[in-house]
Structures are given as structure tokens and as C-alpha cells.
Design a protein around this motif. Structure first.
Motif, short mmCIF file in Angstrom:
data_model
loop_
_atom_site.label_atom_id
_atom_site.label_comp_id
_atom_site.label_asym_id
_atom_site.label_seq_id
_atom_site.Cartn_x
_atom_site.Cartn_y
_atom_site.Cartn_z
N GLN A 91 0.84 -1.20 0.00
CA GLN A 91 0.00 0.00 0.00
C GLN A 91 0.88 1.26 0.00
O GLN A 91 0.52 2.27 -0.60
CB GLN A 91 -0.93 0.02 1.23
N MET A 132 -6.94 7.73 1.48
CA MET A 132 -6.13 6.98 2.45
C MET A 132 -6.37 7.50 3.87
O MET A 132 -6.38 6.72 4.82
CB MET A 132 -4.65 7.08 2.12
N ILE A 163 -6.43 -0.73 2.90
CA ILE A 163 -6.46 -0.66 1.44
C ILE A 163 -6.70 0.80 1.09
O ILE A 163 -7.83 1.30 1.22
CB ILE A 163 -7.57 -1.57 0.87
N ILE A 164 -5.64 1.49 0.68
CA ILE A 164 -5.72 2.96 0.65
C ILE A 164 -6.68 3.49 -0.42
O ILE A 164 -7.14 4.61 -0.32
CB ILE A 164 -4.33 3.63 0.51
N LYS A 201 1.91 1.75 -3.47
CA LYS A 201 0.79 2.30 -4.24
C LYS A 201 0.67 3.81 -3.99
O LYS A 201 0.46 4.61 -4.90
CB LYS A 201 -0.50 1.60 -3.76
#
Lengths: 459, 106
Positions: free
Chosen positions: A318, A332, A388-389, A321
Motif C-alpha cells: 500500500q 487513504m 487498502i488505501i 501504491k
């Protein structure tokens, strides 16, 4: 208003509020010695049992070591699956209902006519003091007091604060050691939230550490949250806080009375509003509301600042990402708040018998809305334990609560976290958590007392 | 199917299809109209789908209910025709509806 509060209001005309709080402590100690009140619980850490070995009725989620021992997820998962509205008969905080699913929590939070927030929103009551604070008041008084102060964190005002916050974040980040591990909690999370609080209260900047010390001690009352404070330091912190804020209050009032323009801070707002201008004369309301505003701005954002670093360390893909796409920061931020849920719950008391998810909650029963569990509800959040951003429905998290008590500082919190991450990404390639963080003892605050990290600057 | 226009605070207008039977909030979200957060998912419990109904339409959308008013009271941008978009259900009668968005959702 309680008899105690009324008596104090009368006394406040002649005796300063902090002296009265000290007086309460003497009275409280005397009563305790005479056996008139219960001895406060002292929580000693022992191994939390594996939840799969327990009968449903023996599950006690009030244990203040649940998060520290990494057991919170398993306990609440079992409740959500097997008994989403769960009754614990015998706990150190008395009997209570746990509401653990997202949907049911929203129902309770929304229906203030069925579930009262009075007299306090923590798991247990605090003997010897009955603070009055608007988060623990029902409408209409709640609405009056909240409206008096919410302007200070209204989005329009936040635009003006953004530059100041960014400057401070930059200053703190630029002075972090690059060659050696350090404690992110004290050097970054506490430092930044304290500076913010001092600004919102217009509190003397050089004494800003006071605010955090009081907030930590008050929130860690063993009777209320299972924390490690004790009566002595609790009453001392309460008295010191009330004294410092009364002084500030009278100074500001004198300036206003002399014709000065009101400055834009919480105390000045309270002083300028007809519903709250005499709050200092009601010591329990003064203590309660200031305590609320300090704790509200302290434990919450601070632990999301630490929690974000910890979560991105646990889910390094993450972080990758994020580095590839900085525009994910706002989403996020919501996801970090969901994942961390810095305050685990709010408490209510049923005002009438209520049927909820197959159970009958009786009038007068204590009801705990576990936001931390609602934010792990798999029916709403897929792979809920993962950060899970770019999660699509991250904003549907329940950490701010819903209904009339919804967090007043939500936009400030989001902004502080957004700026922190924008500035982190300008400077660092990685923040490695070099040992497991220390977790605070509480059934309410889900937080970190120490987290050693090592920075890798951008090359 | 009719039309509804959302006007952002900066004046940008978004005309989208008014799908009958759907809450206005859902229509905004489905069409990615910026400025509608809808954090609570449509339960009249967060106040983040605040819209200001054009005066000539308030007779048709109706005024905010009690629950809704309580949430709207907490936003400094509340206007006499403020509503929460999750509490307005699209119908033929609302074809051509115009609503403005506040500068901020609370």
C-alpha cells in the motif's frame, strides 16, 4: 443537573473552581475510607484468553489489554458472527450490551430519543466527580453548547489554519534524525497534535505539554476506561486543568470587557455566546467541556498519525501504491481512520425497552457502540482487517460516529492527516517500524505510547 | 427519466439524469458530482450530502423533516431551503430540479 453540580455552581461564586475540585477529592477520599464508595479497580495485565475457548456469555470485551495483546480482532469477529448484540453480565464496569455490527451501531447512534448519551460516554462512571460535557448531553442542551464552539473547527476556519499546520508539519519533519531510530509517537504525533491544541485554545505555547498530560491522565481513569491513572493524579490533573483554564478565561474576559476584538479560539467563542458565556461559573460543565475538547483533539488524531505509519509498515504494497499516486492521500486518510479507529466506542443508556437484532435491551441498560468493531464489519468492508488505501467505501467508516454527536473536529482531523502525509512524501522514501509499538492500556483509546521508526530519505 | 442540475459552490453546473425512485444523494454519487460525501450512506445521520434547493423548487421537494433539521442545524452554511440529498426521493414531479451545493460539507 446533578445535586453536586448545583452545589458547585453556588459555591463557584465564592470559591475558585480548582479549589472546589480539590475539595471533591478530599470528600471522595473520606467517603472511600469510610467504605461509602467502591474502591476503584486496578487492572493488572494477565494473559487474555483465546476467545474460541470461551462460552459466549463469558466474553468480556471491556478488558483494557485486549488491543495490546492483539486479541481485539478475534473477540469482536466472534461477537459479530455469533451474537452481534451481546450482553455481558459481570464485568469490572458492571453489566453492558455490546453493539458490534455497522448497521446496528448506526441505528443506536442515530436514535438519541431511544438511547441517551447522559451522564457519560465512557464504559464506567467516575466516582467523586460528575463532569458535564456536551458529548454526554442529549438535545436540546447538547445542541446549544456544541453550536457555541463548533465554529472553531468549521471548514471555513480550517482554510485559514492550513498554512500554519503545513508550516509546523514541515518544521517537525525537517528536524527528525535520519541516521538513527527514534520514537515517532513523541517526536511527531504528540508534538503535532499538541501544537494544534495550543493554537485552538490560544493556550500559552511554551506550556502546551500540559494539555497532553492532563488529557492522558483524565482519559486513563481506571473506573472509566480501565486505564492506569489513579485518583490522586486524576484529581490533580483535573484541578490543574481547571485552574489554568479559569485563569485564561478571566484574562480573555477582561480583554473583551475592555473592548478588545474577540480572537478566534475556543475560549473566546464560549465567552462570546449567550448560552455558554457563564460556563466558568459551573465548574463541572467547565471541566467537562474543556476536557472533552482537549481529549477530542489529542488522543484521536495523535493515534491516527501513528496508526497510519504502522499500517503502511504492515502493508508495504500500500505504501508503494501511495508513492506511485499521491492523489490517493485523501481517501487513504479516511481508510487510516477506519483502520485505526482511535476511540473504540461511545456509551449510551437505553431510555426505553428496545428490540435490536433479536435481543431486548431494557430501559436503563448500558449500551456500548463498538465503532472499532463496526469498522471491521465484513458485510460493509471487504478484507476489513487490511489497510487498502484506495478502498471505495472508506468514507463510510464509523469512527466519527453518526447523528447529532458526530465528531465535530472531523474535517480538522482529516486535514491534519492529509497535510502530514503530503509532507512525508515530499521527504521520505520509507518509514520503517523497527520494533513492535507499545500499545496503551485502555478499553477506549486504541493508541500507541511508543513506536520506534527509522527513516529513509528520498534519494 | 428526467433531469436534475447540481450547481457547485464555484458555479460549475452538472446536469444529470433524474432516476425516479432513487434518493438524490445516490444520483449525485452515481454520477460523480463532486461535493457530495454521503459518509453515512443515506441514513440522515452525517449531514454530508447537504444541498440548497432552488427557491422555486422547495414547494415540490418539501422542507426538511425533524431528524434532518437536527443534522442541518450543525452546518454554518444552512439556508432556509437546505435539505439532505439522501432524504429527497426523485420523482416525475421533480423533473428539472435545481440544487446548489454548499462550499463545504460538514
Amino acid at each position: 443537573m446533578s445535586i453536586q453540580a448545583k452545589a458547585m455552581q453556588v459555591a463557584a461564586k465564592v470559591v475558585p473552581a480548582d479549589v472546589q475540585i480539590k475539595g471533591l477529592r478530599v470528600l471522595h477520599n473520606t467517603k472511600r475510607k469510610l467504605g461509602l464508595t467502591k474502591t476503584p479497580p486496578v487492572f493488572v495485565e494477565s494473559l487474555v484468553p483465546d476467545v474460541s475457548t470461551l462460552a459466549l456469555e463469558d466474553i468480556d470485551v471491556s478488558n483494557p489489554f485486549l488491543v495490546r495483546q492483539g486479541q481485539s480482532e478475534a473477540y469482536f469477529k466472534r461477537l459479530r458472527q455469533e451474537c452481534p448484540v451481546h450482553y455481558a453480565k459481570d464485568t469490572p464496569f458492571g453489566p453492558f450490551w455490546s453493539i458490534t455490527r455497522h448497521e446496528d451501531i448506526k441505528f443506536v447512534d442515530k436514535h438519541h430519543e431511544l438511547f441517551s448519551a447522559e451522564p457519560l460516554i465512557l464504559m464506567g462512571d467516575i466516582q467523586g466527580v460528575q463532569p458535564e460535557l456536551f458529548i454526554a448531553m442529549d438535545p436540546p442542551k447538547h445542541d446549544e453548547q456544541r453550536m457555541a464552539v463548533q465554529g472553531v473547527v468549521a471548514p471555513k476556519n480550517l482554510l485559514e489554519l492550513e498554512g500554519l499546520i503545513r508550516e509546523r508539519v514541515a518544521e517537525v519533519l525537517d528536524n527528525l534524525p535520519l541516521d538513527t531510530p527514534f520514537d515517532w509517537v513523541s517526536k511527531v504525533s504528540i508534538e503535532l497534535t499538541t501544537r494544534m491544541l495550543a493554537t485552538l485554545f490560544d493556550y500559552p505555547y511554551e506550556r502546551r505539554a500540559d494539555l497532553v498530560r492532563w488529557s492522558d491522565i483524565i482519559a486513563a481513569s481506571p473506573e472509566a476506561t480501565g486505564g492506569p491513572s489513579n485518583d490522586d493524579n486524576f484529581f490533580q490533573a483535573a484541578a490543574d486543568m481547571v485552574k489554568a483554564f479559569s485563569t485564561l478565561w478571566w484574562e480573555k474576559k477582561a480583554r473583551l470587557d475592555a473592548g478588545a476584538e474577540p480572537s478566534f479560539d475556543l475560549i473566546s467563542l464560549l465567552l462570546s455566546n449567550k448560552d455558554t458565556k457563564d460556563m466558568v461559573k459551573n465548574p463541572m460543565e467547565f471541566f467537562g467541556n474543556l476536557g472533552l475538547l482537549i481529549i477530542g483533539g489529542n488522543d484521536t488524531t495523535r493515534n491516527s498519525m501513528s496508526g497510519g505509519v504502522y499500517a503502511l509498515h504492515k502493508f508495504p504494497e500500500q505504501f508503494a501504491k501511495l508513492k506511485a499516486n499521491h492523489s490517493l492521500i485523501p481517501n487513504m486518510v479516511s481508510e487510516i481512520i477506519r483502520w485505526q479507529t482511535p476511540l473504540a466506542y461511545m456509551r449510551r443508556i437505553a431510555k426505553t425497552d428496545v428490540e435490536l437484532n433479536g435481543q431486548t435491551i431494557r430501559k436503563g441498560d448500558k449500551v456500548i457502540m463498538w465503532y472499532s468493531s463496526g469498522n471491521r464489519d465484513e458485510d460493509v468492508f471487504e478484507d476489513a482487517h487490511k489497510l487498502i488505501i484506495d478502498r471505495k467505501n472508506a468514507r463510510n467508516h464509523i469512527a466519527f460516529g453518526f447523528g447529532v454527536h458526530r465528531c465535530m473536529g472531523n474535517r480538522l482531523a482529516e486535514m491534519q492527516l492529509r497535510i502530514l502525509w503530503e509532507e512525508i512524501l515530499q521527504r521520505f522514501d520509507n518509514i520503517e517500524v523497527v520494533e513492535e509499538p507499545e500499545i496503551v492500556q485502555s478499553n477506549w483509546v486504541r493508541g500507541y505510547s511508543r513506536m520506534m521508526v527509522k527513516l529513509t530519505p528520498l534519494s | 427519466m428526467g433531469k436534475v442540475t447540481f450547481i457547485e459552490h464555484n458555479g460549475t453546473a452538472h446536469e444529470v439524469e433524474l432516476e425516479y425512485g432513487q434518493p438524490l444523494m445516490q444520483i449525485a454519487v452515481d454520477n460523480m458530482v463532486p461535493g457530495i460525501d454521503a459518509d453515512c450512506g443515506g441514513e440522515c445521520a452525517c449531514g454530508t450530502c447537504h444541498v440548497i434547493v432552488a427557491d422555486e423548487w422547495i414547494g415540490k421537494t418539501g422542507q426538511a423533516g425533524d431528524d434532518e433539521k437536527q443534522m442541518l442545524d450543525m452546518t454554518p452554511e444552512k439556508a432556509p431551503s437546505s435539505r439532505l440529498a439522501c432524504q429527497i426521493v426523485a420523482s416525475e414531479e421533480l423533473d428539472g430540479l435545481v440544487v446548489r451545493l454548499p462550499e463545504f460539507q460538514m
